[in-house]
Design a protein around this motif. Structure first.
Motif, short mmCIF file in Angstrom:
data_model
loop_
_atom_site.label_atom_id
_atom_site.label_comp_id
_atom_site.label_asym_id
_atom_site.label_seq_id
_atom_site.Cartn_x
_atom_site.Cartn_y
_atom_site.Cartn_z
N VAL A 62 0.82 -1.21 0.00
CA VAL A 62 0.00 0.00 0.00
C VAL A 62 0.86 1.26 0.00
O VAL A 62 2.02 1.24 0.40
CB VAL A 62 -0.95 0.02 1.22
CG1 VAL A 62 -1.96 -1.11 1.14
CG2 VAL A 62 -0.19 -0.04 2.53
N ALA A 63 0.25 2.35 -0.45
CA ALA A 63 0.91 3.65 -0.44
C ALA A 63 0.72 4.29 0.94
O ALA A 63 -0.19 3.92 1.69
CB ALA A 63 0.31 4.55 -1.52
N ASN A 64 1.57 5.26 1.27
CA ASN A 64 1.43 5.99 2.53
C ASN A 64 0.02 6.56 2.65
O ASN A 64 -0.50 7.14 1.71
CB ASN A 64 2.45 7.13 2.61
CG ASN A 64 3.82 6.64 2.96
OD1 ASN A 64 3.99 5.55 3.51
ND2 ASN A 64 4.82 7.44 2.65
N GLY A 65 -0.59 6.35 3.81
CA GLY A 65 -1.91 6.90 4.07
C GLY A 65 -3.06 6.04 3.56
O GLY A 65 -4.22 6.32 3.86
N GLU A 66 -2.77 5.01 2.79
CA GLU A 66 -3.81 4.14 2.24
C GLU A 66 -4.28 3.17 3.33
O GLU A 66 -3.48 2.70 4.14
CB GLU A 66 -3.25 3.36 1.05
CG GLU A 66 -4.27 2.56 0.28
CD GLU A 66 -3.66 1.87 -0.93
OE1 GLU A 66 -4.37 1.04 -1.52
OE2 GLU A 66 -2.50 2.15 -1.29
N ALA A 67 -5.58 2.88 3.34
CA ALA A 67 -6.11 1.92 4.30
C ALA A 67 -5.45 0.56 4.09
O ALA A 67 -5.18 0.16 2.95
CB ALA A 67 -7.63 1.80 4.14
N HIS A 68 -5.18 -0.13 5.21
CA HIS A 68 -4.52 -1.44 5.11
C HIS A 68 -4.78 -2.26 6.36
O HIS A 68 -5.25 -1.75 7.37
CB HIS A 68 -3.01 -1.26 4.90
CG HIS A 68 -2.33 -0.56 6.03
ND1 HIS A 68 -2.26 0.81 6.12
CD2 HIS A 68 -1.71 -1.03 7.14
CE1 HIS A 68 -1.62 1.15 7.23
NE2 HIS A 68 -1.27 0.05 7.88
N GLN A 69 -4.48 -3.55 6.25
CA GLN A 69 -4.54 -4.44 7.41
C GLN A 69 -3.12 -4.64 7.92
O GLN A 69 -2.17 -4.59 7.15
CB GLN A 69 -5.11 -5.82 7.02
CG GLN A 69 -6.54 -5.81 6.54
CD GLN A 69 -6.66 -5.73 5.03
OE1 GLN A 69 -5.72 -5.98 4.31
NE2 GLN A 69 -7.83 -5.36 4.56
N THR A 70 -3.01 -4.86 9.22
CA THR A 70 -1.69 -5.14 9.77
C THR A 70 -1.36 -6.61 9.56
O THR A 70 -2.26 -7.45 9.45
CB THR A 70 -1.63 -4.81 11.28
OG1 THR A 70 -2.62 -5.57 11.96
CG2 THR A 70 -1.84 -3.32 11.51
N LEU A 71 -0.09 -6.89 9.48
CA LEU A 71 0.39 -8.25 9.22
C LEU A 71 1.75 -8.37 9.90
O LEU A 71 2.61 -7.52 9.71
CB LEU A 71 0.53 -8.46 7.71
CG LEU A 71 0.91 -9.82 7.19
CD1 LEU A 71 -0.13 -10.87 7.56
CD2 LEU A 71 1.06 -9.77 5.68
#
Length: 172
Positions: free
Chosen positions: A87-96
């Motif tokens: 993902v790009a900076n600031g984009e929504a994401h899940q932690t892993l």
């Protein structure tokens, strides 16, 4: 003097690397004990920490497969594969775990039978001559959802791939 790095957690090193706009994955390889590796994905940069650990980094939008396996004296304690879109900076994401800042998790499989099934599907797509990074993200989600429900996922074919590529062109 640079930041102090705690080699047990690498938090300082990973947090410093977070600022460069890339997704970072910490890989460990201690034969027959801990084996974390990338099955596919274009690595943008790599930093070797020591003879057992390194950090590989991916540009936003890159799809990669992160495989984790670990064992102790009694047998396998973890077997997992995640197919992730960086993902790009600031984009929504899940932690892993071991991935900073995290990613868009397209597929997750735990337990050796499920992991093996995913690796066989990856091998099958590769045998078709399709670039694994270019596979439709919807296919990985489909595979995850069907597998989670105990159903047989649809095989990825050239026809499905062509349809995905054409859909991408129309959306531009």
């Amino acid at each position: 003097m640079g930041p102090v790095v705690d080699f047990r957690s690498n938090r300082t090193l990973l947090s410093v690397m977070d600022d460069d706009g890339l997704s970072h994955v910490e890989l460990t390889w201690v034969e027959k004990k801990i084996e974390y590796w990338i099955r596919f994905g274009s690595v943008a940069q790599e930093k070797v920490l020591d003879r057992h650990r390194r950090i590989v980094s991916f540009r936003p939008g890159t799809v990669f497969a992160f495989v984790r396996w670990a064992a102790n004296d009694f047998g396998t304690i973890i077997s997992r594969v995640d197919i992730v879109r960086a993902v790009a900076n600031g984009e929504a994401h899940q932690t892993l775990p071991f991935v900073r800042p995290g990613g868009d998790i397209l597929l997750k499989a735990e337990g050796w039978p499920k992991v093996e099934r995913v690796l066989q599907a990856i091998d099958g797509i590769e045998q078709l001559g399709i670039n694994l990074e270019a596979v439709s993200p919807d296919h990985w989600r489909h595979f995850h959802n069907r597998s989670t429900a105990g159903l047989e996922p649809r095989a990825y074919t050239w026809d499905l791939h062509r349809a995905y590529v054409l859909r991408q062109r129309v959306q531009l």
